[in-house]
Structure formats: C-alpha cells, structure tokens
Design an enzyme around this catalytic site. Structure first.
Site, PDB file in Angstrom:
ATOM      1  N   GLY A  98      32.232  33.845  37.589  1.00 23.45           N
ATOM      2  CA  GLY A  98      31.961  32.956  36.471  1.00 23.45           C
ATOM      3  C   GLY A  98      31.870  31.506  36.881  1.00 23.45           C
ATOM      4  N   GLY A  99      31.431  31.254  38.123  1.00 21.35           N
ATOM      5  CA  GLY A  99      31.245  29.876  38.560  1.00 21.35           C
ATOM      6  C   GLY A  99      32.528  29.072  38.621  1.00 21.35           C
ATOM      7  N   SER A 182      29.745  37.094  42.507  1.00 22.90           N
ATOM      8  CA  SER A 182      29.479  35.689  42.192  1.00 22.90           C
ATOM      9  C   SER A 182      30.646  34.826  42.688  1.00 22.90           C
ATOM     10  CB  SER A 182      29.241  35.536  40.688  1.00 22.90           C
ATOM     11  OG  SER A 182      28.668  34.283  40.383  1.00 22.90           O
TER      12      SER A 182
END
Length: 519
Positions: A98-99, A182
C-alpha cells in the site's frame, strides 16, 4: 491447544474454530504507540494476566483510503490462522503493501484460508504507515525526540514476536516463509537486508516490489518539505504533530501523493530511511551477503506501470520532459539519449484512452471505476515498470544468487478480458487474487470478470500452488528452472504457464548501475 487457548510469552490467547481453521486474530505484539510513544519505535508488549480473546482483527493503521479516513494509532497486532490439525507446520507470513501509506492485514483479499487449507500456518500483522510510520522528521531542528523508521521497527517487533511464539501455535520456527507484494514486497527485500530479523525466516517470496524505495535522511527531506507545504506548516511547527489529531495529518499526505512527481520526477513516496535498523541499501546489503542461504522467489507483472502513470496526478514520470529532469537531477544527463532510445517506439509515443481510476492511487488494490476513461502512454508505463519494479528486482535476484543457488524469477503476463477492455493489461496487483486463491473479493471480481473458470483455476494452481510448495519444500515447481543471470530461465504465468529463457541483458545495460535520489 485445549479449548484453542495458547500460552504465549505475552500471555494466554484464546482462538476460535471457523470453517475448519483455528484463528487467533488481533493479538497485540507491541505496546500501543500512542501518547508519548507517538513517533517512537515499537516497544515490547507487557505480558497480560488474563486470557486474551483473539476473536477479531485489530484496527488498521491510520490512513485515508480512497477518500475515507479510517484506522487507529493502536494498531500493532498479529493474526494467526492454523489448520484444524497438525503440529510443527510450515509458517507463511504475509506482509501487506500500500505504498507505506494505505493497506491492512485485514483486507478480505489477504485472508489466508487457502494457505491454511493447504497445510500452512498463515500469519499477518499490522504496522504503522504514512506520517506515523515512515515520515522522517529526525533531521529538523527541535525534533531530536522523534525516531526514524517507526514502521520498520513495528515490522521487526512483529517478526520477533512471531519467532518467539509460533512454536506454541504448532508452527516450525525453522521453516518460515515471508511474502509480500508492492510495499510489502519491498519490506521483504528490506528484511533480506536487516540484521535484526536475520534467522527469523528461511525463504522469501517477493511480488512486485520496489526494491529501491528507500532513502537517506537528507533525501527524505524532499518529501517532508512537500508535506509541510501541504499542511501549511513550517519546520518550527513539526513538534505540533505529537499532539495533533492523527487524521488531520493526512491532509499533507494527500498533497505529497499529488505533487511529489512534479517536484522530483521518479522519486518514491516517503519510505524507510538508512539508519541503524537499515544500515545499508537493501540491494547493496544483499550483494554483501546479508541474506546468505535464504531461498528466494522474486518477480513482477508485465505492465506494472498502468496503475501509476497518468496525464495528471501521476505516480511516475508521464512525459519525456519529466524523464529528462529525473535523469538530470540525479547526475545522469548523459544517459538521456540511451534511455529515450530504449523506450521510444515512435508508433506508441502518444497517450491513448483507457478505462481506469481518475487519479494515481497509493492503494495496493484500489477500487476501479470501469466507466472512467483515462489516458496512458506506453513508453512511460514501460519506463515506470522497469525503473521501479523489474530492473531492481533483477538486481535483487542477481545479488542473492551469489549466496544461494535457490533463486527463482517469474513474470506475470496473463491479461484478462477486463485487463484488455480497460487498458490495464497485466497491471500491478493483478496476480494477488491468484496467489491467495481468493475470487470473492471485489478487486478479484473486477480483474477476472467473465474469465473462464478453468483458466482461473489453472492460474491459481500455478501461482498459489507454487507458493505453497515453496513454503513446504523449498522448491516451487520442478519445471521452474532457477535464475541464472540476465539471460535466464523465467517462469511466465499466463494462460499456459511455462518456463522460458528471457534475455534481459539489453534492459539491464540500458539502466546500468544508475542510481536515483540516493544522496
């Protein structure tokens, strides 16, 4: 585990039998980072006297996810799902992405039921994100009592808690696989480099990581200065963050996400910094043997960049001027012709419309409005895919294979009907429903809408099945040949998955050892 009560080093924990699995959810693994502990690294949980009722997930970290404020500062919890039977089982730890800004272990997509059904103990945990976890204020005047890498300290504390307690839950602490996608994949890469978690796992699966998403204290200030601008604050106001309503802090986070590429093209969102917890850049540390003997699977999706490159509010450079500025700001002006030549197929050098979200999203699995027409230009999508994901992932594989023969690479290339219709193709996160075997989540339903059930099941068997075999045996697939260099066998996940030889020498030569935003 009589009555599903487990005696941990923190105290007794009560679990629940659900659908043939025993779940222990929302177990605190560190002190709540609230009050005086805001902007402090994780501290060990005090043991409790009563039985902790591990009935449901704890709250996610403070965040704004697609316009909705949610979460709590008191978020440091771990979740364990156990098959109904079995002892000394392989352990599978999933770290959400989620960055470093949004996401949570309790997102329904990340339910580990299919891993436990296949005989693994599935573990996940929450960690602080965004301002409270990954914004570095330590170099500003008057901020001597702020600490860096609070989110990293949470992840370390969670791994320590799992290592110390997983045997009580029937897990084998000597057979642990960590996996993330991610920013979660970047975290797995970080863990390959961090001294504090060495020995806590033996295998790692890295999906669509951003291995270079780490910066120096000095470089972090570029994003923090932008954050202060968005908050309407000066350096002198930073101490106010210690007592500010946590949701008020998110105004500046949205500002950073909207403007960071226009201030510093190619820079990543606020992320971990080099400090005592992360003494060296992960790729460099792995090159020096920090993860010796850890078995590794690492790979990317064919068109990661479609989720990030847009004409406005872009997440990565969206024109040649931004690419040139990125190269110039990082001392690589002489490489501009080489890069443009590599990414400039003239017939595709234009923006074309496709359906997508209206703006860049930091969410790993964002809701997608199928009716919205967006624009994207393939050269810059390809540029972002290689710059942020594929090229550094190859460098990780190349570094790790010097210290173990057990390195495998993959590339996810399956384009579903919705991938074609929307122009997202094989985008970032599109493989997640397959690795979890979870087709019930709304994102899964979007990606695989109207796909033949037989095709989807084959992909689940290929990806989820490989992850499970790797966790159990250390080998994902007898037909998946180990990584052997830039010209190497790679497992292609597609309608008919197969191992093929990919020669990515030209790609790696184009990027060489250029470094960005490291000083």
């Amino acid at each position: 585990m009589k009555d599903y009560i487990v005696n941990t080093k923190s105290g007794k924990v009560k679990g629940y039998l659900r659908e043939g699995r025993i779940e222990y959810l929302g177990i605190p693994y560190a002190k709540p980072p609230v009050g005086e502990l805001r902007f402090k690294r994780a501290q060990k949980m005090e043991p409790w006297d009563n039985v902790f009722d591990a009935k449901e997930y704890g709250p996610e970290a403070i965040q704004n996810d697609e316009g909705i404020d949610k979460g709590s500062e008191d978020c440091l919890t771990v979740n364990i799902q156990h098959p109904a039977e079995g002892e000394n089982l392989p352990v599978y730890i999933y770290i959400h992405g989620g960055g470093y800004t949004t996401g949570a272990a309790n997102v329904p997509l990340y339910n580990g039921k299919h891993f436990t059904d296949d005989g693994l103990i599935f573990v996940s945990f929450q960690y602080r994100m965004s301002v409270l976890g990954f914004y570095d204020f330590t170099t500003y005047p008057g901020c001597e009592d702020f600490e860096s890498n609070c989110g990293i300290s949470d992840q370390i504390m969670a791994m320590q808690w799992i290592h110390e307690n997983i045997e009580a839950f029937g897990g084998d602490p000597e057979n642990v696989t960590i996996n993330g996608e991610s920013a979660g994949g970047a975290t797995v890469v970080n863990m390959l480099a961090m001294p504090a978690v060495k020995g806590y796992f033996q295998k790692a699966i890295v999906q669509s990581a951003l291995p270079n998403c780490i910066c120096s204290h000095e470089m972090a200030r570029r994003n923090i200065d932008l954050y202060l601008e968005g908050m309407g604050m000066t350096e002198d106001d930073i101490p106010k963050l210690k007592t500010m309503d946590p949701f008020e802090m998110l105004k500046g986070v949205a500002y950073v996400s909207e403007y960071h590429q226009y201030k510093n093209p190619g820079i990543f969102l606020p992320s971990p910094v080099i400090d005592d917890l992360m003494p060296e850049r992960p790729i460099d540390a792995i090159r020096h043997g920090s993860a010796e003997n850890v078995k590794l699977i690492i790979g990317t999706n064919a068109q990661e960049g479609t989720m990030f490159v847009h004409p406005e509010k872009t997440g990565f450079p969206n024109c040649w001027a931004m690419v040139a500025e990125m190269m110039e700001k990082n001392g690589h002006a002489d490489a501009i012709p080489k890069i443009i030549d590599y990414y400039h197929p003239s017939k595709n050098d234009r923006f074309t419309k496709f359906k997508a979200q209206a703006k860049f999203s930091m969410s790993t699995v964002p809701p997608i409005n199928e009716q919205f027409e967006q624009e994207g230009a393939y050269p810059f999508i390809s540029f972002a895919t290689d710059y942020a994901f594929q090229m550094p992932s190859i460098k990780v594989a190349e570094a790790q294979r010097q210290f173990t023969k057990d390195v495998w690479m993959y590339r996810y290339e399956y384009i579903s009907n919705s991938g074609w219709e929307t122009g997202w193709l094989a985008s970032h996160a599109f493989e997640l429903p397959l690795s979890f075997g979870n087709m019930d989540f709304h994102f899964s339903q979007f990606v695989f809408k109207d796909e033949p059930e037989e095709t989807v099941q084959k992909l689940i068997n290929e990806i989820h099945g490989s992850w499970v075999r790797f966790a159990k045996t250390g080998d994902p697939n007898p037909q998946w040949t180990r990584y052997a260099g830039y010209d190497s066998p790679v497992r292609i996940f597609d309608q008919e998955s197969k191992t093929v030889r990919l020669n990515r020498t030209e790609l790696m030569n184009a990027w060489d050892d250029m470094r960005f935003y490291e000083d």
